[in-house]
Scaffold this motif. Structure first.
Motif, PDB file in Angstrom:
ATOM      1  N   THR A   1     -19.642   2.560  -7.524  1.00 44.82           N
ATOM      2  CA  THR A   1     -20.396   2.556  -6.152  1.00 44.82           C
ATOM      3  C   THR A   1     -19.418   3.147  -5.289  1.00 44.82           C
ATOM      4  O   THR A   1     -19.854   4.317  -4.364  1.00 44.82           O
ATOM      5  N   PHE A   2     -18.084   3.113  -5.344  1.00 46.67           N
ATOM      6  CA  PHE A   2     -17.222   3.744  -4.654  1.00 46.67           C
ATOM      7  C   PHE A   2     -16.949   5.215  -5.012  1.00 46.67           C
ATOM      8  O   PHE A   2     -17.194   6.162  -4.155  1.00 46.67           O
ATOM      9  N   ILE A   3     -16.862   5.590  -6.198  1.00 46.24           N
ATOM     10  CA  ILE A   3     -16.923   6.968  -6.548  1.00 46.24           C
ATOM     11  C   ILE A   3     -17.990   7.721  -6.187  1.00 46.24           C
ATOM     12  O   ILE A   3     -18.155   8.862  -5.441  1.00 46.24           O
ATOM     13  N   GLY A   4     -19.171   7.280  -6.475  1.00 45.62           N
ATOM     14  CA  GLY A   4     -20.253   7.635  -6.078  1.00 45.62           C
ATOM     15  C   GLY A   4     -20.471   8.053  -4.483  1.00 45.62           C
ATOM     16  O   GLY A   4     -20.816   9.230  -4.299  1.00 45.62           O
ATOM     17  N   SER A   5     -20.084   7.284  -3.802  1.00 41.50           N
ATOM     18  CA  SER A   5     -20.187   7.299  -2.387  1.00 41.50           C
ATOM     19  C   SER A   5     -19.162   8.438  -2.051  1.00 41.50           C
ATOM     20  O   SER A   5     -19.430   9.349  -1.073  1.00 41.50           O
ATOM     21  N   ALA A   6     -17.950   8.584  -2.635  1.00 40.94           N
ATOM     22  CA  ALA A   6     -16.869   9.469  -1.841  1.00 40.94           C
ATOM     23  C   ALA A   6     -17.521  10.752  -2.661  1.00 40.94           C
ATOM     24  O   ALA A   6     -17.247  11.681  -1.847  1.00 40.94           O
ATOM     25  N   ILE A   7     -18.105  10.966  -3.754  1.00 39.65           N
ATOM     26  CA  ILE A   7     -18.550  12.288  -4.265  1.00 39.65           C
ATOM     27  C   ILE A   7     -19.684  12.741  -3.144  1.00 39.65           C
ATOM     28  O   ILE A   7     -19.526  13.801  -2.520  1.00 39.65           O
ATOM     29  N   GLN A   8     -20.425  11.853  -3.003  1.00 37.28           N
ATOM     30  CA  GLN A   8     -21.591  12.090  -1.905  1.00 37.28           C
ATOM     31  C   GLN A   8     -21.003  12.546  -0.720  1.00 37.28           C
ATOM     32  O   GLN A   8     -21.603  13.693  -0.035  1.00 37.28           O
ATOM     33  N   HIS A   9     -19.790  11.777  -0.094  1.00 34.91           N
ATOM     34  CA  HIS A   9     -19.355  12.487   1.024  1.00 34.91           C
ATOM     35  C   HIS A   9     -18.531  13.702   0.822  1.00 34.91           C
ATOM     36  O   HIS A   9     -18.153  14.423   1.887  1.00 34.91           O
ATOM     37  N   ALA A  10     -18.162  14.120  -0.310  1.00 30.98           N
ATOM     38  CA  ALA A  10     -17.324  15.060  -0.501  1.00 30.98           C
ATOM     39  C   ALA A  10     -18.165  16.623  -0.608  1.00 30.98           C
ATOM     40  O   ALA A  10     -17.603  17.711  -0.524  1.00 30.98           O
ATOM     41  N   ILE A  11     -19.455  16.386  -0.803  1.00 28.30           N
ATOM     42  CA  ILE A  11     -20.065  17.520  -1.219  1.00 28.30           C
ATOM     43  C   ILE A  11     -20.000  18.594  -0.081  1.00 28.30           C
ATOM     44  O   ILE A  11     -19.804  19.933  -0.292  1.00 28.30           O
ATOM     45  N   LEU A  12     -20.418  18.364   1.234  1.00 32.62           N
ATOM     46  CA  LEU A  12     -20.390  19.332   2.314  1.00 32.62           C
ATOM     47  C   LEU A  12     -19.005  19.770   2.508  1.00 32.62           C
ATOM     48  O   LEU A  12     -19.064  21.137   2.672  1.00 32.62           O
ATOM     49  N   PRO A  13     -17.935  18.929   2.619  1.00 32.01           N
ATOM     50  CA  PRO A  13     -16.712  19.451   2.752  1.00 32.01           C
ATOM     51  C   PRO A  13     -16.305  20.376   1.892  1.00 32.01           C
ATOM     52  O   PRO A  13     -15.860  21.610   2.172  1.00 32.01           O
ATOM     53  N   ALA A  14     -16.605  20.032   0.415  1.00 35.23           N
ATOM     54  CA  ALA A  14     -16.251  21.132  -0.719  1.00 35.23           C
ATOM     55  C   ALA A  14     -17.034  22.358  -0.341  1.00 35.23           C
ATOM     56  O   ALA A  14     -16.470  23.597  -0.554  1.00 35.23           O
TER      57      ALA A  14
END
Lengths: 316, 330
Positions: free
Chosen positions: B187-200
């Motif tokens: 859950t955490f990693i999925g959420s973190a990836i989702q949040h990292a897409i726009l910054p990346a």
């Protein structure tokens, strides 16, 4: 095409002068015909006009009009801000300040790089070694965090202070390029001849070396300008600029903090960034076409396309 | 070996310069910053015994002459004693930075590698197919390169998060509203990836142009070199010439140019994190500036600088490995 001029000049050293001159004008004409240079010059010219004479024609950038978050209209070309200021007027004034910072910091950084790069390269020995280490150190230390900490401490964010601070952290790359070039120019025949005939050092540097590095200097100057505008915009955006001075970065900072995004006021935060990007692109395009003129290797076509070169050979 | 030592020596010197600049910066403030800071701290909570000494030492304003103060400061940094944060009193600065740095390392690291590989690949093709339609993308890359990172971030948020489409979250490093255990769970990693897409995406879009352009120019000039012509004359397959002969040599300046570019990416990432309220070190730096949290600010400057220097050292050593010529030159 241009290679033809070079070929004839080297093949017929007896009468090179008129041919070489013709080659230069032909090359200039060709460069002026390049769409990149024309587009670049047009963009930069547009911004210079906008910042130079624009402020005489627009309304007061800080005047409050009573229309809050007004959409772009005939009265307000780019709409109004959260407290009803005219965005276009702000943009015009910002253009002026941003250009001043770009030009000022770019020029200052270039001057420092000339002093350190050419001076060190020509002097040689321990002076050169130490100056070279200094440039390399300044080059690898990340600029923006340093600028941020300096600004946070000194709290001096006037136009002049910003120009000086940006210039002080951004000269190193140019200095390195100039030093390398000076090292290779220093031992060419004409410099040795000048030295043998007893020219003074400052004269050799100014008359023999500097003009030969002018293309690199111009290219560095353009890059420094882009860098200065971007850097200033960045730290103004995170709130370290002079809040009373309108720059593109400052406009973005105010727009961001006034929730322009969630209010859907795209006309407020898109134009300043677009100006930065467009001006940067214009300068980069000029740099490119100059590079095409000055760096023959980029112009040379591969041996794979023998047709053109055969035609050139026939012309020659 | 000599090459390795030389590089090591240079980066040690650069680190020392950064350290020393950091030592002298607080001296720029007129008056006594320690008292100002202590007043601010005491508003936040009780000031522990000894904080005054740590602060003065850290800001290089301690007792004794300047050399003694300098020594105390270096000693403090070497033991990771960076003082206490003022805005988040009384957390040690090193703990504050430790909680933020992994976000930035993973995000900026991954995005930079993606951007570098993508840029080099596209640049190789653009240089190889010189004069083809691929050349047409070059003017647009100059626009991308000139775009401020944070402005691109604003637009991405506007388009993909808040106003036009609601596809990605607009900020934060993970979903802080629901109860997610921070750690190695899906859950955490999925959420973190989702949040990292726009910054990346911000980093990749704005930095890919620079790599592409540099690589393309080097490709064009490498392709006119004799050994490439010789390879063509030998009748080697074009693909092999492109990758094994031209690209292999054309990529070297890009690798050694990594130093300048990395500093640029890190700088861009600071403002970008601010836009996304990303819990990384850049956002922390901007917040620290807003709060006049000088110990935190200086600690972050040191950490960012050391990280950039370290990355460059690794790249330089790799460069020496890839290109034997650099090992020979002094």
């Amino acid at each position: 095409m241009t290679a033809a001029g070079v070929v004839t000049a080297s093949a017929d050293p007896g009468a090179p002068l008129p041919e070489a001159a013709e080659g230069v004008t032909r090359r200039l004409r060709e460069i002026l015909r390049s769409p990149r240079l024309v587009v670049g010059l047009c963009i930069v010219g547009f911004f210079v006009l906008l910042g130079g004479i624009g402020p005489f024609f627009v309304q007061d950038p800080n005047g409050i009009t009573g229309v809050i978050y007004g959409h772009p209209s005939a009265a307000h070309w780019l709409g109004t801000t959260s407290i009803g200021q005219d965005v276009f007027a702000q943009l015009v004034y910002s253009t002026r300040a941003s250009l001043e910072i770009g030009a000022g910091a770019g020029l200052l950084a270039t001057l420092i790089s000339i002093g350190i790069g050419i001076g060190g390269g020509y002097a040689g020995g321990i002076i050169d070694e130490s100056l070279s280490v200094v440039s390399n150190v300044v080059l690898v230390i990340p600029t923006l965090p340093l600028v941020i900490v300096i600004l946070a401490y000194t709290k001096s964010n006037s136009l002049t202070a910003m120009i000086v601070i940006i210039a002080l952290v951004s000269w190193a790359a140019s200095a390195r390029v100039l030093r390398a070039q000076t090292l290779s120019v220093r031992n060419r025949e004409y410099v040795l001849a000048a030295r043998a005939s007893g020219e003074r050092d400052w004269r050799i540097v100014l008359v023999e070396i500097l003009p030969n590095e002018l293309p690199i200097i111009v290219s560095n100057l353009i890059f420094s300008m882009i860098f200065a505008i971007l850097t200033q915009a960045t730290f103004a955006f995170i709130g370290l600029g002079d809040p009373t001075l309108l720059t593109w970065g400052n406009m973005l900072n105010i727009a961001y903090n006034a929730e322009a995004l969630s209010s859907g006021a795209w006309w407020w935060f898109i134009p300043p960034g677009l100006c930065i990007a467009l001006l940067g692109m214009g300068l980069a395009l000029i740099n490119f076409s100059l590079d095409g003129l000055l760096n023959p290797r980029l112009r040379v076509y591969r041996a794979r396309k023998p047709r053109g070169s055969r035609r050139q050979a026939a012309q020659a | 070996m000599r090459y390795v030592l030389r590089k090591l020596g240079f980066y040690l010197l650069a680190a020392w310069v950064a350290l020393t600049v950091n030592f002298f910066l607080p001296q720029l403030i007129p008056g006594n910053p320690v008292d100002d800071l202590l007043t601010k701290m005491s508003q936040a909570g009780p000031v522990p015994v000894g904080e005054q000494q740590v602060l003065t030492r850290l800001l290089g304003l301690g007792s004794g002459n300047i050399f003694q103060r300098y020594w105390q400061y270096v000693d403090g940094v070497a033991h990771l004693r960076l003082g206490l944060s003022i805005s988040n009193f009384p957390t040690p600065v090193s703990a504050e930075i430790g909680s933020a740095i992994y976000w930035t390392l993973v995000l900026v690291g991954t995005a930079t590698v993606i951007s570098f590989v993508l840029g080099i690949a596209l640049g190789t093709l653009a240089g190889w197919k010189r004069g083809s339609r691929l050349e047409a993308i070059i003017p647009s890359t100059t626009l991308l390169t000139a775009m401020p990172y944070f402005w691109l971030a604003l637009i991405l948020v506007f388009v993909f998060a808040t106003n036009v489409w609601h596809i990605f979250p607009a900020g934060q490093g993970y979903n802080t509203n629901s109860f997610i255990n921070v750690g190695w769970n899906f859950t955490f990693i999925g959420s973190a990836i989702q949040h990292a897409i726009l910054p990346a995406l911000t980093i990749v879009i704005s930095s890919v142009g620079g790599w592409l352009l540099g690589m393309r120019n080097m490709m064009v000039s490498t392709l006119s070199d004799d050994y490439v012509v010789a390879a063509e004359a030998k009748g080697l397959r074009p693909r092999r010439i492109m990758i094994g002969y031209a690209a292999r040599n054309a990529v070297l300046p890009s690798i050694s140019g990594f130093a300048i570019s990395l500093g640029f990416v890190v700088s861009g990432a600071i403002a970008m994190e601010y836009v996304f309220s990303y819990p990384g070190i850049g956002f922390q730096l901007v917040t620290a500036v807003g709060n006049d949290d000088f110990p935190l600010m200086q600690g972050i400057f040191l950490v960012i600088t050391f990280a950039v220097l370290g990355a460059n050292l690794i790249v330089d050593l790799l460069h020496g490995f890839v290109d034997p010529r650099t090992r020979l030159s002094r």
